[in-house]
Write a protein that holds these residues in place. Structure first.
Motif, PDB file in Angstrom:
ATOM      1  N   GLY A  39      62.545   1.781 -37.068  1.00 53.99           N
ATOM      2  CA  GLY A  39      61.210   1.276 -36.803  1.00 53.99           C
ATOM      3  C   GLY A  39      60.942   1.001 -35.341  1.00 53.99           C
ATOM      4  O   GLY A  39      61.846   0.599 -34.592  1.00 53.99           O
ATOM      5  N   HIS A  40      59.692   1.228 -34.938  1.00 55.31           N
ATOM      6  CA  HIS A  40      59.315   1.049 -33.545  1.00 55.31           C
ATOM      7  C   HIS A  40      57.799   0.959 -33.410  1.00 55.31           C
ATOM      8  O   HIS A  40      57.060   1.548 -34.194  1.00 55.31           O
ATOM      9  N   ILE A  41      57.367   0.190 -32.416  1.00 60.16           N
ATOM     10  CA  ILE A  41      55.969   0.137 -32.024  1.00 60.16           C
ATOM     11  C   ILE A  41      55.946   0.412 -30.524  1.00 60.16           C
ATOM     12  O   ILE A  41      56.768  -0.122 -29.785  1.00 60.16           O
ATOM     13  N   THR A  42      55.032   1.251 -30.087  1.00 52.77           N
ATOM     14  CA  THR A  42      54.945   1.585 -28.668  1.00 52.77           C
ATOM     15  C   THR A  42      53.552   1.273 -28.135  1.00 52.77           C
ATOM     16  O   THR A  42      52.565   1.296 -28.876  1.00 52.77           O
ATOM     17  N   ALA A  43      53.508   0.999 -26.819  1.00 53.90           N
ATOM     18  CA  ALA A  43      52.234   0.754 -26.138  1.00 53.90           C
ATOM     19  C   ALA A  43      52.247   1.495 -24.813  1.00 53.90           C
ATOM     20  O   ALA A  43      53.157   1.319 -24.001  1.00 53.90           O
ATOM     21  N   ARG A  44      51.242   2.308 -24.596  1.00 53.42           N
ATOM     22  CA  ARG A  44      51.117   3.077 -23.362  1.00 53.42           C
ATOM     23  C   ARG A  44      50.912   2.143 -22.174  1.00 53.42           C
ATOM     24  O   ARG A  44      50.085   1.222 -22.228  1.00 53.42           O
ATOM     25  N   ASP A  45      51.662   2.363 -21.095  1.00 53.94           N
ATOM     26  CA  ASP A  45      51.516   1.522 -19.918  1.00 53.94           C
ATOM     27  C   ASP A  45      50.171   1.789 -19.247  1.00 53.94           C
ATOM     28  O   ASP A  45      49.795   2.949 -19.038  1.00 53.94           O
ATOM     29  N   PRO A  46      49.418   0.746 -18.879  1.00 53.60           N
ATOM     30  CA  PRO A  46      48.080   0.956 -18.313  1.00 53.60           C
ATOM     31  C   PRO A  46      48.081   1.555 -16.911  1.00 53.60           C
ATOM     32  O   PRO A  46      47.098   2.177 -16.506  1.00 53.60           O
ATOM     33  N   GLU A  47      49.167   1.379 -16.162  1.00 47.89           N
ATOM     34  CA  GLU A  47      49.228   1.916 -14.804  1.00 47.89           C
ATOM     35  C   GLU A  47      49.785   3.329 -14.783  1.00 47.89           C
ATOM     36  O   GLU A  47      49.293   4.187 -14.042  1.00 47.89           O
ATOM     37  N   ASN A  48      50.799   3.570 -15.597  1.00 49.85           N
ATOM     38  CA  ASN A  48      51.432   4.893 -15.689  1.00 49.85           C
ATOM     39  C   ASN A  48      51.384   5.338 -17.148  1.00 49.85           C
ATOM     40  O   ASN A  48      52.343   5.126 -17.900  1.00 49.85           O
ATOM     41  N   PRO A  49      50.276   5.924 -17.597  1.00 52.70           N
ATOM     42  CA  PRO A  49      50.058   6.182 -19.022  1.00 52.70           C
ATOM     43  C   PRO A  49      51.006   7.186 -19.662  1.00 52.70           C
ATOM     44  O   PRO A  49      51.031   7.313 -20.879  1.00 52.70           O
ATOM     45  N   GLN A  50      51.807   7.899 -18.842  1.00 54.37           N
ATOM     46  CA  GLN A  50      52.806   8.786 -19.429  1.00 54.37           C
ATOM     47  C   GLN A  50      54.037   7.999 -19.890  1.00 54.37           C
ATOM     48  O   GLN A  50      54.889   8.539 -20.593  1.00 54.37           O
ATOM     49  N   ASN A  51      54.126   6.736 -19.494  1.00 53.87           N
ATOM     50  CA  ASN A  51      55.234   5.864 -19.894  1.00 53.87           C
ATOM     51  C   ASN A  51      54.773   4.927 -21.004  1.00 53.87           C
ATOM     52  O   ASN A  51      53.585   4.623 -21.118  1.00 53.87           O
ATOM     53  N   PHE A  52      55.725   4.449 -21.805  1.00 52.79           N
ATOM     54  CA  PHE A  52      55.340   3.495 -22.841  1.00 52.79           C
ATOM     55  C   PHE A  52      56.388   2.408 -23.021  1.00 52.79           C
ATOM     56  O   PHE A  52      57.572   2.602 -22.794  1.00 52.79           O
ATOM     57  N   TRP A  53      55.887   1.231 -23.445  1.00 50.15           N
ATOM     58  CA  TRP A  53      56.724   0.080 -23.759  1.00 50.15           C
ATOM     59  C   TRP A  53      57.141   0.157 -25.219  1.00 50.15           C
ATOM     60  O   TRP A  53      56.352   0.555 -26.078  1.00 50.15           O
ATOM     61  N   VAL A  54      58.380  -0.250 -25.502  1.00 47.96           N
ATOM     62  CA  VAL A  54      58.913  -0.135 -26.855  1.00 47.96           C
ATOM     63  C   VAL A  54      60.011  -1.174 -27.050  1.00 47.96           C
ATOM     64  O   VAL A  54      60.499  -1.776 -26.077  1.00 47.96           O
ATOM     65  N   ASN A  55      60.399  -1.401 -28.285  1.00 44.57           N
ATOM     66  CA  ASN A  55      61.471  -2.337 -28.590  1.00 44.57           C
ATOM     67  C   ASN A  55      62.837  -1.770 -28.200  1.00 44.57           C
ATOM     68  O   ASN A  55      63.071  -0.566 -28.301  1.00 44.57           O
ATOM     69  N   PRO A  56      63.758  -2.634 -27.749  1.00 44.98           N
ATOM     70  CA  PRO A  56      65.112  -2.172 -27.445  1.00 44.98           C
ATOM     71  C   PRO A  56      65.839  -1.771 -28.729  1.00 44.98           C
ATOM     72  O   PRO A  56      65.692  -2.410 -29.771  1.00 44.98           O
ATOM     73  N   PHE A  57      66.597  -0.704 -28.653  1.00 47.37           N
ATOM     74  CA  PHE A  57      67.298  -0.169 -29.816  1.00 47.37           C
ATOM     75  C   PHE A  57      68.303  -1.197 -30.347  1.00 47.37           C
ATOM     76  O   PHE A  57      69.121  -1.723 -29.603  1.00 47.37           O
ATOM     77  N   GLY A  58      68.211  -1.475 -31.649  1.00 43.54           N
ATOM     78  CA  GLY A  58      69.179  -2.335 -32.304  1.00 43.54           C
ATOM     79  C   GLY A  58      68.858  -3.808 -32.295  1.00 43.54           C
ATOM     80  O   GLY A  58      69.617  -4.599 -32.864  1.00 43.54           O
ATOM     81  N   MET A  59      67.757  -4.208 -31.682  1.00 44.00           N
ATOM     82  CA  MET A  59      67.388  -5.618 -31.654  1.00 44.00           C
ATOM     83  C   MET A  59      66.475  -5.938 -32.830  1.00 44.00           C
ATOM     84  O   MET A  59      65.511  -5.217 -33.102  1.00 44.00           O
ATOM     85  N   HIS A  60      66.773  -7.009 -33.543  1.00 41.56           N
ATOM     86  CA  HIS A  60      65.980  -7.367 -34.722  1.00 41.56           C
ATOM     87  C   HIS A  60      64.548  -7.693 -34.320  1.00 41.56           C
ATOM     88  O   HIS A  60      64.307  -8.375 -33.318  1.00 41.56           O
TER      89      HIS A  60
END
Length: 248
Positions: A39-60
């Protein structure tokens, strides 16, 4: 109705996205959408839209704070944060974001009712007002081939999603997208509940469908970007009040 906010700076907008993203993970944990490392949720970075924020792998999901989020570039490299990225998250979300410039956020999890419904290989039917949010606005990816680790498979998923707000991944789970993090998370929550409602209804008998003209009307009433955003706000206020550490 409260309006979707506007921002005076990229820094302000990024913090808003990160806070909603962390809250989304806490809510996914609260509702039992966690399944090990899936499972994962991502959010496009507003300054660099080709990058995205996401949860670290394995963290509850139930432990994630703003400061735990990682930033991933279009090559799958972590450029902010000290944790690895889930390769399946990159393979799917990078292609969804690339194919849909309008999408700011995408959510995917192996929730119990979503994955149960997905095994039937069917779209949701318009049997409730809430399910009408997805009427003629979701797709079925009918080709399970294992854990999605290849971006080419992510491309196929993005192509099947098309311009819709949601996708049922057969034998896998649900995927939702939105113009805001708030919207993408809300669509996932209510889609999971719609899967549960249809499973319960079909177990009890033969559900009665809402007529197409009324299903279409209801979709316009409950399935808009604005209402998706607004529906999330009370959940955000609740989880922040109960678990304020998520903002750290």
């Amino acid at each position: 109705m409260i309006q979707i906010p506007t921002f005076n700076s990229v820094v302000e907008q990024r913090l808003y996205l990160q806070q909603r993203l962390a809250a989304g993970f806490r809510l996914f944990s609260r509702f039992g959408f966690d399944e090990g490392v899936a499972g994962h949720i991502t959010a496009r970075d507003p300054e660099n839209p080709q990058n995205f924020w996401v949860n670290p792998f394995g963290m509850h999901f139930g432990l994630i704070r703003v400061s735990d989020l990682i930033l991933v570039n279009h090559q799958g490299e972590v450029i902010y944060g000290n944790s690895p990225v889930n390769q399946a998250a990159f393979a799917i979300h990078s292609q969804v974001h690339a194919a849909r410039p309008d999408v700011i956020a995408a959510a995917h999890a192996h929730s119990i009712y979503g994955k149960s419904w997905s095994s039937l290989g069917r779209l949701l039917d318009p049997i409730t007002q809430d399910a009408c949010a997805f009427y003629q606005d979701h797709s079925l990816f009918d080709d399970y081939t294992g854990v999605v680790l290849d971006p080419k498979e992510g491309q196929r998923i993005a192509q099947t999603l098309g311009q819709n707000k949601a996708l049922i991944l057969k034998n896998h789970g649900l995927l939702t997208v939105g113009h805001t993090v708030d919207e993408a998370v809300w669509w996932f929550i209510t889609m999971e509940r719609s899967c549960q409602a249809q499973l319960l209804a079909e177990a009890a008998g033969k559900p009665s469908f809402i007529k197409p003209e009324y299903a279409s009307l209801t979709q316009s009433q409950v399935g808009s970007h604005e209402l998706g955003w607004f529906s999330f706000q009370s959940l955000y206020e609740m989880i922040v009040r109960q678990e304020p550490d998520l903002l750290n």
